[in-house]
Design an enzyme around this catalytic site. Structure first.
Site, mmCIF file in Angstrom:
data_model
loop_
_atom_site.group_PDB
_atom_site.id
_atom_site.type_symbol
_atom_site.label_atom_id
_atom_site.label_comp_id
_atom_site.label_asym_id
_atom_site.label_seq_id
_atom_site.Cartn_x
_atom_site.Cartn_y
_atom_site.Cartn_z
ATOM 1 C CG HIS B 39 -0.409 0.401 2.496
ATOM 2 N ND1 HIS B 39 0.056 -0.509 3.428
ATOM 3 C CD2 HIS B 39 -0.214 1.631 3.044
ATOM 4 C CE1 HIS B 39 0.506 0.142 4.487
ATOM 5 N NE2 HIS B 39 0.342 1.440 4.275
ATOM 6 C CG ASP B 96 -0.110 -3.827 2.766
ATOM 7 O OD1 ASP B 96 0.395 -3.411 1.693
ATOM 8 O OD2 ASP B 96 -0.256 -3.139 3.782
ATOM 9 C CB SER B 193 3.184 1.773 5.843
ATOM 10 O OG SER B 193 2.022 1.909 6.602
#
Lengths: 446, 244
Positions: B39, B96, B193
């Site tokens: 992502h 992801d 992330s």
């Protein structure tokens, strides 16, 4: 006179033959055959009035200004002088037949009729070379000065070696300016040897034998060329050349030493002046296959394959190197080397050298390096290096059961290639080491 | 990183800093691969950002934000997104995970080293402590230095219950795990992330990337959710190829 046409054979008869010949007659028939032939004559029929001494009628044969006979009578009768089966031969190519008759042919008051004669003649080869004692006695020169060769209808002359037939076809004059000897062995001598050689000679005796042979000269006794005690060979001299080099100029009574010319082409020049009576010279030449020098290694790493005790024309040898060495011809690397013995006794290629194989600078290792196990910087045959990875960040990839140090060792092989014992030419790999921080996180607080 | 502390040079040498749509993290695998979250490359709300076709910049080798950028970015040759990732489903963080292949290999050193991949489930036992690092927000500000926080692997059921209490419908699949403790304000946050949940394997004395910072509800208020790397090791190895 009756001149018969020149033929190789033919018949001659008395007038009116076979009818009785007329009286009071005198005819001369001239028989001529080609030059180089003699005339042979035989009577087949003969019937001429016989008389004492053949005074009345007769046949007279003459040749070469000589009378060969005077004949009369009948072939089978004792009266007169019949020729019988006798063969008449001229020395030259001409024969004369004279037929004489008187005024009558009577016998005891009876008139007789005589048929006359029939003769056959033929040309017979004249051997011009046969000895001519009469001619010698008469002070005549022989037909040929040196050698006479007869053939049917003629002859020719030739001369001894070193002489040339002159324009007169008979006399010979010394000519030795281009004598050629091509046999593998033989004798060469001055003209008239061992009799004194002629004056004013300009002789060139050339010995030319096959390529790859070398000529040896051995002079025989007697050796005698006009000489002078103080001046070297001022009058007559024998010069010897081989390979374009003068091997010496010789005269006197001491025969030259045996000569190995190392050549397949030798020239002997013999010059004489206008006087002298020395006996000249003679040599025996022989040949042998030319030899090349024994090949010699230029270094201790060179191997001459299957060396022979002797190498001669067309022989060859091959060269290899000891393991780990490379054949070099100058700066040129060779895969193989062969040298052939040439016709001039030299090798067609120079002996090569053996240079130690060099593997060159080792390939650089990504994320690693190497160090020399053997002498630093030396990359030749049997040199060894150790590859290692940049630890602790990289680690060398190894097979199970193998160690990094084993995997990293490379040795310069005889083929000039760096090789690892296990993996050959394949380069080692340095792989990243995961999960090993040099400064891992720690916490003292509790 | 919420409730964490600054990292010292060499603590997390695999840490990558990425800027694509926004700041993100990653971890070095081998010497030319970056493991990150899909992502960060294909964000769930692409229209939110101004840049619709951003450059993918990867920085490595330092703990200081300014310094790491001064070292220069590492050009990316290839971007590989896991096929299960669904960008169009905003609440679904299944798959992801992504790989970035760098154009050139990096030279490893004390501040730039790869992390290992997990090989068994023991890395996911409840309570197993791991470290999450990143240049992400500390709550109300962007840090200048890499920070880290030490978190335990949480109980799956507790995490699921917590999600229900939050009325969140995001799938919490077997390809994810959670960490943290609602009672402790320690967590990863925006900008982290793609960074990894690193666990030390004491038996082998190596550090292993067991998770990828993926999603959460708020920061430091409950649990954080991570992509479970173990379930993707085969895919990673296939994409990286044998030579790596």
């Amino acid at each position: 006179s009756i001149y018969l046409p020149q033929k190789l054979y033919g018949e001659v008869t008395s007038p009116l033959y076979p009818k009785p010949y007329p009286s009071d007659l005198e005819t001369t028939t001239v028989i001529t055959v080609p030059m180089g032939y003699r005339v042979k004559l035989v009577f087949w029929q003969f019937d001429v009035e016989p008389s004492e001494g053949c005074l009345y009628d007769y046949v007279k044969i003459s040749a070469d200004k000589q009378t060969l006979g005077r004949f009369c009578g009948q072939l089978d009768s004792p009266l007169g002088n019949p020729p019988g089966s006798k063969e008449f031969m001229s020395q030259g190519n001409k024969m004369l037949l004279t037929f004489h008759t008187d005024f009558s042919n009577e016998e005891n008051g009876t008139i007789m009729f005589y048929k006359g004669f029939l003769a056959y003649y033929q040309a017979v080869d004249l051997d011009e070379c046969a000895s001519q004692p009469n001619s010698v006695e008469e002070g005549l020169q022989p037909r040929c000065q040196h050698l006479c060769h007869n053939y049917v209808g003629g002859y020719f002359c030739s001369c001894h070696p070193g002489y040339e037939l002159q324009k007169d076809g008979q006399s010979c004059q010394a000519e030795c300016s281009s004598e050629l000897y091509t046999e593998p062995s033989g004798y060469v001598s001055s003209l008239e040897y061992p009799q004194p050689y002629p004056p004013d000679l300009r002789c060139n005796y050339s010995i030319r034998v096959e390529r790859g042979l070398t000529v040896h000269l051995k002079f025989l006794d007697p050796f005698e060329i006009d000489d002078h005690q103080q001046v070297h060979c001022p009058y007559d001299q024998l010069q010897i050349y081989a390979n374009g080099k003068n091997l010496g100029e010789f005269c006197g009574k001491q025969r030259p030493p045996d000569l190995d010319t190392s050549s397949n082409a030798v020239d002997l020049l013999f010059f004489t002046d206008e006087s002298g009576d020395s006996r000249g010279w003679k040599l025996h030449y022989t040949t042998e296959t030319i030899k090349c020098p024994q090949p010699k290694a230029l270094d201790e790493f060179t191997i001459i394959q299957d060396p022979q005790p002797q190498y001669q024309f067309r022989d060859y040898f091959t060269v290899t190197c000891k393991q780990g060495y490379q054949l070099m011809e100058g700066n040129q690397a060779l895969l193989s080397f062969t040298a052939v013995c040439q016709h001039d006794g030299t090798w067609h290629r120079a002996m090569p050298r053996c240079k130690i194989k060099n593997c060159g600078q080792p390939q650089s290792l990504s994320n690693g390096d190497f160090r020399y196990i053997t002498t630093k910087g030396v990359t030749t045959y049997e040199a060894s290096i150790q590859y290692h990875c940049h630890e602790p960040y990289y680690k060398m990839l190894t097979r199970a059961g193998s160690s990094e140090s084993m995997r990293g060792i490379y040795t310069c092989t005889a083929q000039g290639i760096w090789k690892n014992e296990e993996e050959g030419e394949k380069m080692p790999r340095c792989l990243p080491v995961c999960g090993k921080p040099v400064n891992p996180v720690t916490q003292k607080e509790r | 990183i919420i409730g964490g502390q600054p990292a010292r040079p060499g603590n997390f040498p695999w840490q990558a800093f990425t800027t694509i749509y926004g700041p993100g993290g990653g971890a070095l695998l081998g010497d030319r691969w970056i493991l990150t979250a899909a992502h960060t490359i294909y964000p769930k709300y692409p229209n939110k950002g101004k840049n619709t076709n951003p450059r993918t910049l990867v920085f490595l080798g330092h703990t200081n934000m300014e310094q790491i950028q001064k070292l220069g970015h590492h050009p990316v040759r290839r971007v590989i997104i896991h096929p299960d990732y669904r960008q169009e489903e905003p609440d679904n963080f299944e798959g992801d995970i992504a790989l970035l292949e760098l154009e050139n290999s990096v030279t490893l050193g004390p501040e730039l080293l790869p992390i290992c991949l997990p090989d068994n489930e023991t890395f996911y036992g409840q309570g197993l402590m791991g470290y999450v690092s990143g240049f992400g927000t500390t709550g109300n500000r962007i840090p200048f230095h890499l920070r880290f926080v030490r978190l335990p692997v949480a109980d799956r059921e507790a995490c699921q219950r917590w999600l229900w209490t939050k009325k969140d419908t995001s799938p919490f699949s077997q390809n994810m795990f959670c960490s943290g403790d609602p009672a402790v304000q320690q967590d990863a946050c925006q900008g982290d992330s793609g960074g990894v949940f690193a666990v030390r394997d004491r038996n082998r004395d190596i550090w292993v990337a067991t998770g990828i910072v993926s999603w959460g509800i708020g920061c430091g208020e409950g649990y954080g959710f991570y992509t479970k790397v173990l379930n993707y090791v085969d895919w990673i190895k296939k994409e990286m190829g044998d030579e790596n």
